[in-house]
Design a protein around this motif. Sequence first.
Motif, PDB file in Angstrom:
ATOM      1  N   SER A  47       0.826  -1.205   0.000  1.00  0.00           N
ATOM      2  CA  SER A  47       0.000   0.000   0.000  1.00  0.00           C
ATOM      3  C   SER A  47       0.862   1.258   0.000  1.00  0.00           C
ATOM      4  O   SER A  47       0.539   2.248  -0.675  1.00  0.00           O
ATOM      5  CB  SER A  47      -0.899  -0.017   1.233  1.00  0.00           C
ATOM      6  N   SER A  50       2.059   1.793  -3.431  1.00  0.00           N
ATOM      7  CA  SER A  50       0.972   2.298  -4.269  1.00  0.00           C
ATOM      8  C   SER A  50       0.745   3.784  -4.028  1.00  0.00           C
ATOM      9  O   SER A  50       0.491   4.553  -4.968  1.00  0.00           O
ATOM     10  CB  SER A  50      -0.317   1.520  -3.984  1.00  0.00           C
ATOM     11  N   SER A  54       1.118   6.658  -6.844  1.00  0.00           N
ATOM     12  CA  SER A  54       0.019   7.568  -7.171  1.00  0.00           C
ATOM     13  C   SER A  54       0.443   9.022  -6.998  1.00  0.00           C
ATOM     14  O   SER A  54       0.059   9.895  -7.788  1.00  0.00           O
ATOM     15  CB  SER A  54      -1.186   7.271  -6.277  1.00  0.00           C
ATOM     16  N   GLN A  64      -5.899  10.053  -9.630  1.00  0.00           N
ATOM     17  CA  GLN A  64      -5.783   8.603  -9.690  1.00  0.00           C
ATOM     18  C   GLN A  64      -7.062   7.940  -9.182  1.00  0.00           C
ATOM     19  O   GLN A  64      -7.777   8.488  -8.349  1.00  0.00           O
ATOM     20  CB  GLN A  64      -4.589   8.116  -8.852  1.00  0.00           C
ATOM     21  N   THR A  65      -7.325   6.752  -9.697  1.00  0.00           N
ATOM     22  CA  THR A  65      -8.517   5.991  -9.311  1.00  0.00           C
ATOM     23  C   THR A  65      -8.104   4.583  -8.910  1.00  0.00           C
ATOM     24  O   THR A  65      -7.232   3.982  -9.548  1.00  0.00           O
ATOM     25  CB  THR A  65      -9.532   5.912 -10.470  1.00  0.00           C
ATOM     26  N   VAL A  66      -8.716   4.064  -7.845  1.00  0.00           N
ATOM     27  CA  VAL A  66      -8.456   2.694  -7.424  1.00  0.00           C
ATOM     28  C   VAL A  66      -9.791   1.981  -7.215  1.00  0.00           C
ATOM     29  O   VAL A  66     -10.731   2.559  -6.665  1.00  0.00           O
ATOM     30  CB  VAL A  66      -7.613   2.650  -6.128  1.00  0.00           C
ATOM     31  N   TYR A 215      -3.144   2.879   0.097  1.00  0.00           N
ATOM     32  CA  TYR A 215      -3.336   2.906  -1.351  1.00  0.00           C
ATOM     33  C   TYR A 215      -4.511   3.806  -1.730  1.00  0.00           C
ATOM     34  O   TYR A 215      -4.626   4.256  -2.874  1.00  0.00           O
ATOM     35  CB  TYR A 215      -3.568   1.489  -1.883  1.00  0.00           C
ATOM     36  N   GLN A 216      -5.406   4.097  -0.764  1.00  0.00           N
ATOM     37  CA  GLN A 216      -6.534   4.999  -1.001  1.00  0.00           C
ATOM     38  C   GLN A 216      -6.132   6.464  -0.863  1.00  0.00           C
ATOM     39  O   GLN A 216      -6.923   7.353  -1.199  1.00  0.00           O
ATOM     40  CB  GLN A 216      -7.663   4.690  -0.026  1.00  0.00           C
TER      41      GLN A 216
END
Length: 270
Positions: A47, A50, A54, A64-66, A215-216
């Motif tokens: 994470s 990530s 991003s 960015q989109t997850v 990661y969010q």
Amino acid sequence: MTRLDDWLRPAPPAQTAPPPDPAERRALWFEITVVLLVTFGLSALSSMLSLAESAMAPGGLSDQTVALNASRSTVDWIDLGRQLLGIVKLCAWAALGLYLLWRGGLGPEQVGLSRRPRWRRDLLPGVGLAALIGLPGLGLYLAATAIGANVTVVPSTIDDHWWRLPALVLWALANSSAEEVLVVAYLISRLRRLGWGENSSLAASALLRGSYHLYQGLGGGLGNVVMGVVFGRYWQRSGKLWPLIVAHWLIDAVAFVGYTALRGRVSWLP
């Protein structure tokens, strides 16, 4: 104020065994390290990478989109099979935590998992916790996204198959079971055994929860740290794990299924 102070102060854990000797301490640290490296500790490291990726991408985090749940194959039955394998993996993580606790002398009922959850004792508090965390959490996500501290989180991009909604509900249940068993019951119990205080073990649990959600974006990580503090302290005070699993399942299930139902009908949903 007195009630709040009482809630913030952890209940003293029951002493069921003498302090570990040096050999047991080494074994416990080895066990914790291995368990985390094959479960949420490894997810936390991934994470962080990530998040860095991003942040360095053109446009930064805000562009960015997850997707939390995505299709895993263009073939219907293979996609279903891979979804189910992912769900089984999370359930196996939860089972691993319960097994190791049981081998260490703490059966499921001793960590708050009675065989039959009760409506008033377990389910109603879970609904309350879901409301306490879910509604402010949505507000924090929207605020963090608005200031560019979060990526755009899409709860599901699974194709429109007949099994999509049941799979999303099962994903929510598997997520909640694995996280609450390992990150709360297992980790805090093991750190207690090593002599950690209630506040320090709570902090470790909450920071772990926040780290594997990075990661969010920073907002997602912070929101889950807060969730970890509330959930961890509730477990320390009450000794009940079912309410945490119920609350987490409701939060995820509402997000996954609600997004699928409302996508394209509500303007602020991506």
